[in-house]
Design a protein around this motif. Structure first.
Motif, mmCIF file in Angstrom:
data_model
loop_
_atom_site.group_PDB
_atom_site.id
_atom_site.type_symbol
_atom_site.label_atom_id
_atom_site.label_comp_id
_atom_site.label_asym_id
_atom_site.label_seq_id
_atom_site.Cartn_x
_atom_site.Cartn_y
_atom_site.Cartn_z
ATOM 1 N N ASN A 137 32.939 20.117 22.383
ATOM 2 C CA ASN A 137 32.977 20.565 23.761
ATOM 3 C C ASN A 137 31.840 21.556 23.993
ATOM 4 O OD1 ASN A 137 33.876 23.154 23.042
ATOM 5 N ND2 ASN A 137 35.864 22.946 23.969
ATOM 6 N N ALA A 138 31.376 21.601 25.202
ATOM 7 C CA ALA A 138 30.282 22.494 25.570
ATOM 8 C C ALA A 138 30.729 23.280 26.785
ATOM 9 C CB ALA A 138 29.031 21.689 25.893
ATOM 10 N N ALA A 139 30.220 24.483 26.920
ATOM 11 C CA ALA A 139 30.561 25.312 28.072
ATOM 12 C C ALA A 139 29.288 25.652 28.832
ATOM 13 C CB ALA A 139 31.261 26.587 27.632
ATOM 14 N N SER A 140 29.326 25.394 30.125
ATOM 15 C CA SER A 140 28.239 25.783 31.013
ATOM 16 C C SER A 140 28.773 26.840 31.960
ATOM 17 C CB SER A 140 27.730 24.590 31.821
ATOM 18 O OG SER A 140 27.132 23.644 30.969
ATOM 19 N N VAL A 141 27.953 27.840 32.217
ATOM 20 C CA VAL A 141 28.356 28.955 33.052
ATOM 21 C C VAL A 141 27.361 29.093 34.191
ATOM 22 C CG1 VAL A 141 28.876 31.426 33.101
ATOM 23 C CG2 VAL A 141 29.297 30.110 31.017
ATOM 24 N N LEU A 142 27.889 29.195 35.409
ATOM 25 C CA LEU A 142 27.066 29.449 36.592
ATOM 26 C C LEU A 142 27.422 30.844 37.109
ATOM 27 C CD1 LEU A 142 27.407 26.008 38.422
ATOM 28 C CD2 LEU A 142 25.456 26.829 37.081
ATOM 29 N N PRO A 143 26.719 31.889 36.608
ATOM 30 C CA PRO A 143 26.970 33.242 37.109
ATOM 31 C C PRO A 143 26.118 33.465 38.366
ATOM 32 C CG PRO A 143 25.519 33.316 35.194
ATOM 33 C CD PRO A 143 25.830 31.874 35.470
ATOM 34 N N ALA A 144 26.758 33.768 39.488
ATOM 35 C CA ALA A 144 26.037 33.882 40.762
ATOM 36 C C ALA A 144 26.289 35.230 41.413
ATOM 37 C CB ALA A 144 26.476 32.764 41.705
ATOM 38 N N LEU A 145 25.205 35.887 41.779
ATOM 39 C CA LEU A 145 25.308 37.105 42.570
ATOM 40 C C LEU A 145 24.819 36.792 43.979
ATOM 41 C CD1 LEU A 145 24.160 39.959 40.158
ATOM 42 C CD2 LEU A 145 26.480 39.332 40.866
ATOM 43 N N ILE A 146 25.616 37.214 44.964
ATOM 44 C CA ILE A 146 25.376 36.902 46.369
ATOM 45 C C ILE A 146 25.128 38.200 47.112
ATOM 46 C CG2 ILE A 146 26.406 35.898 48.446
ATOM 47 C CD1 ILE A 146 28.337 34.413 46.343
ATOM 48 N N ARG A 171 23.326 29.328 33.552
ATOM 49 C CA ARG A 171 22.276 29.126 34.554
ATOM 50 C C ARG A 171 22.521 30.137 35.663
ATOM 51 N NH1 ARG A 171 19.393 24.171 34.589
ATOM 52 N NH2 ARG A 171 20.038 22.845 32.887
ATOM 53 N N PRO A 172 21.891 31.324 35.556
ATOM 54 C CA PRO A 172 22.097 32.347 36.577
ATOM 55 C C PRO A 172 21.640 31.855 37.947
ATOM 56 C CG PRO A 172 20.836 33.204 34.718
ATOM 57 C CD PRO A 172 20.979 31.749 34.512
ATOM 58 N N ILE A 173 22.351 32.318 38.970
ATOM 59 C CA ILE A 173 22.065 31.915 40.338
ATOM 60 C C ILE A 173 21.949 33.153 41.209
ATOM 61 C CG2 ILE A 173 22.986 30.716 42.376
ATOM 62 C CD1 ILE A 173 24.478 28.848 40.442
ATOM 63 N N THR A 174 20.920 33.188 42.047
ATOM 64 C CA THR A 174 20.852 34.199 43.096
ATOM 65 C C THR A 174 21.076 33.501 44.426
ATOM 66 O OG1 THR A 174 18.452 34.004 43.417
ATOM 67 C CG2 THR A 174 19.209 35.654 41.831
ATOM 68 N N VAL A 175 21.856 34.140 45.269
ATOM 69 C CA VAL A 175 22.096 33.632 46.621
ATOM 70 C C VAL A 175 21.743 34.755 47.579
ATOM 71 C CG1 VAL A 175 23.763 32.725 48.274
ATOM 72 C CG2 VAL A 175 23.966 32.139 45.837
ATOM 73 N N GLU A 176 20.691 34.543 48.345
ATOM 74 C CA GLU A 176 20.309 35.511 49.362
ATOM 75 C C GLU A 176 20.790 34.987 50.705
ATOM 76 O OE1 GLU A 176 16.536 38.222 50.753
ATOM 77 O OE2 GLU A 176 16.122 36.381 49.639
ATOM 78 N N VAL A 177 21.779 35.692 51.267
ATOM 79 C CA VAL A 177 22.321 35.309 52.565
ATOM 80 C C VAL A 177 21.312 35.754 53.617
ATOM 81 C CG1 VAL A 177 24.251 35.573 54.159
ATOM 82 C CG2 VAL A 177 24.660 35.571 51.698
ATOM 83 N N LEU A 178 20.760 34.773 54.334
ATOM 84 C CA LEU A 178 19.723 35.079 55.306
ATOM 85 C C LEU A 178 20.296 35.362 56.685
ATOM 86 C CD1 LEU A 178 17.294 32.276 54.157
ATOM 87 C CD2 LEU A 178 17.173 34.709 53.599
#
Length: 175
Positions: free
Chosen positions: A100-109, A135-142
């Motif tokens: 099994n493999a684990a993928s993580v999507l850590p997102a700061l908004i 796979r870090p994620i940035t979300v910039e709310v425009l």
């Protein structure tokens, strides 16, 4: 996505509204959705497991951890990513490394995302051991209903056969 002209920075309420929309998209996709705490911030935690024949019977676990914060810089994104990957490793199921493999999507908004954080997120996937890939994620709310999302699109050395699946889920949860 095209950037919308703005007269002022988006409010924290807009980042919180985006986070609530993420929670709804996770539920709609069949994820188990709970919450956690990172420092002073509430974190939406979504998780799911998938198994496909093309993965040779391997189970892929996906963890999505997202939080609305006042500002995102490279340091805060790196800290959140490290925390999220360790958290996912501690709650994952099965025998670590055993099919099994684990993928993580850590997102700061946030309404304020610094360019170095965007560059850090887009640069590469992050590894914790050989079985947890982040796979870090940035979300910039425009503006209401509009956001700029950044995530690494490449294929990491380990866990590459899950890349398409993880990117599809990232696009679904963070449009």
């Amino acid at each position: 996505m095209t950037q919308q002209p703005m007269n002022s920075a988006p409010s924290a309420d807009e980042a919180t509204a985006y986070l609530e929309a993420v929670r709804g998209r996770l539920r709609a996709d069949g994820c188990s959705v709970t919450k956690a705490t990172w420092g002073d911030h509430q974190v939406v935690l979504g998780s799911r497991s998938d198994r496909k024949a093309r993965w040779m019977g391997t189970k892929a676990e996906l963890f999505v951890l997202a939080a609305a914060v006042p500002e995102v810089d490279a340091r805060s994104l790196a800290g959140f990513t490290e925390w999220a990957m360790a958290f996912a490793r501690s709650v994952r199921t099965g025998v670590a490394g055993a099919r099994n493999a684990a993928s993580v999507l850590p997102a700061l908004i946030s309404g304020s995302v610094q360019p170095e954080a965007v560059n850090w997120a887009a640069a590469d996937a992050r590894l914790l051991g050989a079985t947890v890939i982040g796979r870090p994620i940035t979300v910039e709310v425009l503006a209401p209903g509009s956001a700029r999302v950044t995530v690494y699109q490449g294929r990491p050395m380990y866990g590459g056969m899950f890349t398409g699946h993880v990117l599809e889920k990232a696009a679904r949860y963070f449009p």
